[in-house]
Structures are given as C-alpha cells and as structure tokens.
Enzyme design. Structure first.
Site, PDB file in Angstrom:
ATOM      1  N   TYR A  68      -2.522   7.812   0.619  1.00  0.00           N
ATOM      2  CA  TYR A  68      -2.638   6.328  -0.350  1.00  0.00           C
ATOM      3  C   TYR A  68      -3.101   5.677  -2.136  1.00  0.00           C
ATOM      4  O   TYR A  68      -2.931   5.578  -2.895  1.00  0.00           O
ATOM      5  CB  TYR A  68      -2.441   4.592   0.415  1.00  0.00           C
TER       6      TYR A  68
ATOM      7  N   HIS B 205       7.488  -4.851   0.448  1.00  0.00           N
ATOM      8  CA  HIS B 205       7.290  -3.797   1.561  1.00  0.00           C
ATOM      9  C   HIS B 205       5.683  -3.786   0.384  1.00  0.00           C
ATOM     10  O   HIS B 205       4.561  -3.162   0.854  1.00  0.00           O
ATOM     11  CB  HIS B 205       7.546  -2.176   1.011  1.00  0.00           C
TER      12      HIS B 205
ATOM     13  N   ASN C 233       9.453  -1.837  -4.083  1.00  0.00           N
ATOM     14  CA  ASN C 233       7.915  -0.624  -4.914  1.00  0.00           C
ATOM     15  C   ASN C 233       7.156  -1.496  -4.252  1.00  0.00           C
ATOM     16  O   ASN C 233       6.603  -2.639  -4.443  1.00  0.00           O
ATOM     17  CB  ASN C 233       8.224  -0.795  -6.098  1.00  0.00           C
TER      18      ASN C 233
ATOM     19  N   CYS D 158     -15.460  -6.654  10.200  1.00  0.00           N
ATOM     20  CA  CYS D 158     -15.650  -6.899  11.546  1.00  0.00           C
ATOM     21  C   CYS D 158     -15.848  -5.384  12.025  1.00  0.00           C
ATOM     22  O   CYS D 158     -15.256  -4.391  12.407  1.00  0.00           O
ATOM     23  CB  CYS D 158     -14.580  -6.912  11.977  1.00  0.00           C
TER      24      CYS D 158
ATOM     25  N   THR E 139      18.251   1.859  -6.796  1.00  0.00           N
ATOM     26  CA  THR E 139      18.299   1.732  -5.003  1.00  0.00           C
ATOM     27  C   THR E 139      18.989   1.496  -4.319  1.00  0.00           C
ATOM     28  O   THR E 139      20.379   1.303  -4.521  1.00  0.00           O
ATOM     29  CB  THR E 139      17.500   0.159  -4.316  1.00  0.00           C
TER      30      THR E 139
END
Length: 249
Positions: free
Chosen positions: A66, A118, A101, A157, A195
């Site tokens: 990513y 998204h 996107n 955390c 799309t």
C-alpha cells in the site's frame, strides 16, 4: 447516446453527480487491480493483499504494497478527466464528486468536498483502536519495484497502523455512503465515469439516481450492459473535457 445530446443535457442540468472509478485514475498512470503487477508484487494477486486477514498474517508485505501504491499516486498528476470534472463546478448549480478511488487526484485537480466511498491511501489509522495516524514515509525510501516495510505503531495502543482504505469484506464508511446516496437521489444528471458499475454497494448509486428521475450516463471505453433507461458513451474519461466544452462554450 451521442456526445452532443449528452452535452445538451449537461447544459440544462442544475445538480450533477460525477461518480468515478479506477478508469479515471488509470489515465494518470496509476495501476488498477486488473493490471499485471511487477517487481516484488508480481507473485501476488492484489485482491489477496486487500483484506484484514492478509494484513494481520503478513503486515510488512501488505503495508509495503500500500505504501508503494501511495508513492505511485504522489508521483502521478491529475489528468484531463480530473481537471474537467473540477471545472464543471463552475458551470452547474451543484456538483458532487463521489469516487471509488483511494487517491487524492480529484482534490489536487481542484474538486472540493470529494466523497471517498473506499477510503484513502492518505488516511492511515490503527488497525486496533482506529485512531488516525500521520504517515511520514518519504518516497525516496521506496524502491521502484516495491519492498516490504514494517508498518508504524499506534502512539495510543501500540497496534499496527493500517492503510485507510476499505478492504474486501469491510463496510463502506457510513458517512460517505450516506452522502453518496443523498447526492444520487438529489441530482438531475448522474455521470458514472471509468467504472463498470458492477461492484455493490457502490453500483447502487446510479440506480438510485435513475429511480428519482435523473438522467444516468455511463462513460467507459469498454461497453457493458445497462438498462434501456440509461445512456452509454463509449469513450475514455477524458471525454469529459469535450462534453463540458460543447455544453458551455
């Protein structure tokens, strides 16, 4: 539907939705999930890297994937479609950009208030507590072919930081989905650009627009099946520039 007929509808429209998918960003050179991968990633199906299970099983592989994608986005520039969609806001009473996107090319082109169904590569957060995280990775740390990267830890955390995108099996962000539905139901012209409109629930948006009386126009270089109430323009996303010029020049 002929381009001049679509331009005439655009000229009369007051509330317009531009709903964009991977085909828009692909014209800026951003790889889509359908593209063959290279380098470190060529052994992997990108869909298999887009789940919470994959991330927990191999955090450094998924985080590296990513971050490689995010660096590709940072190197890319908005294309004619992004710029044309942003310019459309000057000609209509209300323009809402809704995108599947996860890049920021609409914003860099000048679009305001973009609804990201998204999520975004630029909004990482803790996988455990959900707190937002400021990513500090410089792209000069990333090789062209990609590399494994150990994800940073949450300052709250100590959980792993995950990409701020919607993975397979996850719900769309509630606020974004609600805003997208409201825009679809309130518009009089709905453009679905780049799309295929087959991935639900996002594919429901043009149907919602159609159900409230809006004109729905699909723009895609590859034809796919639509209802006889919808319209299709077989072209690349950059045809938006021609549409706006024909409608308002």
């Amino acid at each position: 539907m002929a381009i001049n007929a679509i331009a005439q509808r655009l000229r009369k429209a007051k509330r317009v939705v531009a709903f964009t998918g991977a085909g828009v960003s692909a014209e800026s050179g951003i790889p889509t999930f359908r593209d063959a991968l290279t380098g470190l990633w060529k052994r992997f199906d990108p869909a298999q890297l887009a789940t919470a299970e994959a991330y927990r099983a191999d955090p450094s592989l998924c985080w590296g994937w990513y971050e490689w994608r995010r660096c590709k986005v940072l190197q890319a520039q908005p294309n004619d479609a992004h710029l044309a969609i942003a310019a459309l806001a000057q000609h209509v009473q209300k323009l809402t950009v809704v995108t599947q996107n996860v890049d920021d090319l609409h914003e860099r082109a000048g679009s305001q208030g973009v609804i990201h169904l998204h999520g975004s590569l630029h909004s990482p957060r803790c996988i455990d507590c959900g707190i937002a995280h400021e990513s500090i990775l410089a792209c000069d740390q990333m090789s062209e072919d990609g590399c494994r990267l150990e994800p940073p830890r949450c300052h709250s955390c100590n959980g792993h930081i995950r990409p701020g995108v919607v993975w397979f099996g996850e719900m769309l962000p509630e606020a974004a989905w609600r805003a997208g539905l409201e825009a679809a139901e309130d518009c009089d012209l709905f453009f679905s650009i780049g799309t295929s409109g087959v991935v639900f629930p996002a594919a429901e948006l043009p149907l919602r627009a159609l159900s409230t009386g809006a004109s729905v126009v699909h723009i895609n270089p590859v034809r796919f099946e639509i209802s006889d109430q919808e319209h299709f323009l077989q072209a690349s996303a950059s045809v938006m520039r021609t549409l706006i010029s024909d409608a308002f020049s």
